[in-house]
Scaffold this motif. Structure first.
Motif, PDB file in Angstrom:
ATOM      1  N   HIS A  33      39.624  37.890  44.019  1.00  0.00           N
ATOM      2  CA  HIS A  33      39.573  39.183  43.322  1.00  0.00           C
ATOM      3  C   HIS A  33      38.268  39.320  42.542  1.00  0.00           C
ATOM      4  CE1 HIS A  33      42.192  42.612  41.581  1.00  0.00           C
ATOM      5  NE2 HIS A  33      40.946  42.826  41.211  1.00  0.00           N
ATOM      6  N   HIS A  62      34.734  41.940  42.383  1.00  0.00           N
ATOM      7  CA  HIS A  62      34.268  43.267  42.789  1.00  0.00           C
ATOM      8  C   HIS A  62      32.758  43.317  42.979  1.00  0.00           C
ATOM      9  CE1 HIS A  62      38.127  45.196  42.194  1.00  0.00           C
ATOM     10  NE2 HIS A  62      38.234  44.619  41.015  1.00  0.00           N
ATOM     11  N   LYS A  89      41.490  46.250  49.904  1.00  0.00           N
ATOM     12  CA  LYS A  89      41.924  46.470  48.528  1.00  0.00           C
ATOM     13  C   LYS A  89      42.323  47.922  48.365  1.00  0.00           C
ATOM     14  CE  LYS A  89      42.116  46.548  43.935  1.00  0.00           C
ATOM     15  NZ  LYS A  89      41.512  46.001  42.756  1.00  0.00           N
ATOM     16  N   HIS A 126      46.839  40.896  39.598  1.00  0.00           N
ATOM     17  CA  HIS A 126      47.199  40.698  38.170  1.00  0.00           C
ATOM     18  C   HIS A 126      48.623  40.149  37.994  1.00  0.00           C
ATOM     19  CE1 HIS A 126      43.555  43.011  37.259  1.00  0.00           C
ATOM     20  NE2 HIS A 126      43.999  43.980  38.049  1.00  0.00           N
ATOM     21  N   ASP A 176      38.690  39.179  38.648  1.00  0.00           N
ATOM     22  CA  ASP A 176      38.131  40.498  38.323  1.00  0.00           C
ATOM     23  C   ASP A 176      36.664  40.452  37.909  1.00  0.00           C
ATOM     24  OD1 ASP A 176      39.033  43.022  38.810  1.00  0.00           O
ATOM     25  OD2 ASP A 176      40.266  43.190  37.017  1.00  0.00           O
TER      26      ASP A 176
HETATM   27 ZN   LIG Z   1      40.063  44.357  40.030  1.00  0.00          ZN
END
Ligand SMILES: [Zn+2]
Length: 291
Positions: free
Chosen positions: A25, A27, A132, A196, A253
């Motif tokens: 995860h 970005h 995603k 998450h 993240d």
């Molecule tokens: Zn994210």
């Protein structure tokens, strides 16, 4: 336990006996879009809900170097579409990024729109490894009939998809375990990765994973001090994390986190689920799923 810093991460990983970290995860997206995402976090917009300083506000090149410095050997580059008509642009960009960065998984996104099943099928044919979707931001219903064909092709090809399905940080119309639960009832072999850990609906998403054996959960931001304030992970659920050890994947993240990368690892370690669990989550499980 002393606080981990980013400089400590490679030694931490070596102590576990791992060749590196595998983060599902992360970005990366076109600079103009990333700038807008950062501006949104700066303003603590309504979908963010509170101040959220971005720790790694750097160029793509520098962020790739940071990940290499941390020993992240493999990572995703998740774009996500927030409105119709932009997935193609994002997916073309992500293909170029994966071509240029050997550690990056080839990633793509989709949105409920008439050509979604066609461009998702083509993306898989072209080698996309991970999708995603973010309906907390996109504001769409995952049960939209325009997505039926998409879920079907992901299910048939066994292509994983990271879904932001939980109601954190801010609840919206189609977040929570209900809508994605219905998608999974219709597509029981869909390899969905619940981002998450499903925060804040942890127990509901753990139950969902119990019912759907191809569902995984990513650790992204869960268990960190930042998440524990608004959405604390109930201590009594820790044994469930051990039961689902094979289906929990490291996610961070990065770069959009309000603390150093190392804190995610520290947050996993202080669950006290053992080294075997950390090895499974930080490397073995993502490796088994995505190679
Ligand atoms: Zn994210």
């Amino acid at each position: 336990m002393p606080a981990l810093t980013d400089a400590d991460v490679p030694a931490w990983t070596r102590r576990l006996g791992l060749p590196g970290l595998y983060d599902v995860h992360v970005h990366f997206m076109p600079a103009n879009i990333m700038d807008r995402v950062w501006a949104y976090f700066d303003d603590a917009g309504p979908l963010v809900g509170r101040p959220w300083p971005i720790t790694y506000r750097h160029s793509d090149e520098e962020r790739v170097q940071r990940l290499r410095g941390l020993g992240v050997r493999r990572f995703s580059a998740l774009p996500y579409a927030h409105k119709p008509g932009v997935a193609g642009y994002l997916n073309d960009w992500a293909a170029g990024f994966a071509e240029a960065v050997p550690e990056a998984l080839r990633c793509a996104t989709f949105f409920p729109e008439p050509d979604a099943a066609a461009y998702v099928t083509k993306a898989i044919d072209d080698g996309v490894e991970l999708f995603k979707v973010h309906w907390q931001v996109g504001g769409f219903d995952p049960r939209d009939p325009l997505l039926d064909g998409v879920w079907g092709v992901l299910e048939d090809t066994g292509t994983p998809v990271v879904v932001h399905a939980g109601s954190g940080p801010v609840k919206r119309a189609f977040t929570g375990p209900g809508p994605i639960g219905e998608v999974l009832a219709a597509h029981p072999r869909l390899p969905a990765i619940i981002a998450h850990m499903g925060a804040p609906e942890y127990v509901e998403f753990l139950n969902l994973a119990d019912r759907s054996e191809r569902v995984r959960l990513d650790t992204t931001m869960a268990f960190t001090d930042f998440f524990e304030v608004d959405a604390p992970f109930p201590r009594e659920l820790r044994p469930r994390l051990l039961e689902l050890q094979d289906r929990i994947l490291l996610g961070s993240d990065f770069p959009n986190i309000p603390y150093p990368y190392a804190h995610q690892l520290e947050a996993l370690e202080r669950l006290e689920l053992g080294q075997e669990w950390l090895r499974a989550v930080c490397w073995d499980n993502p490796m088994a799923l995505l190679g």
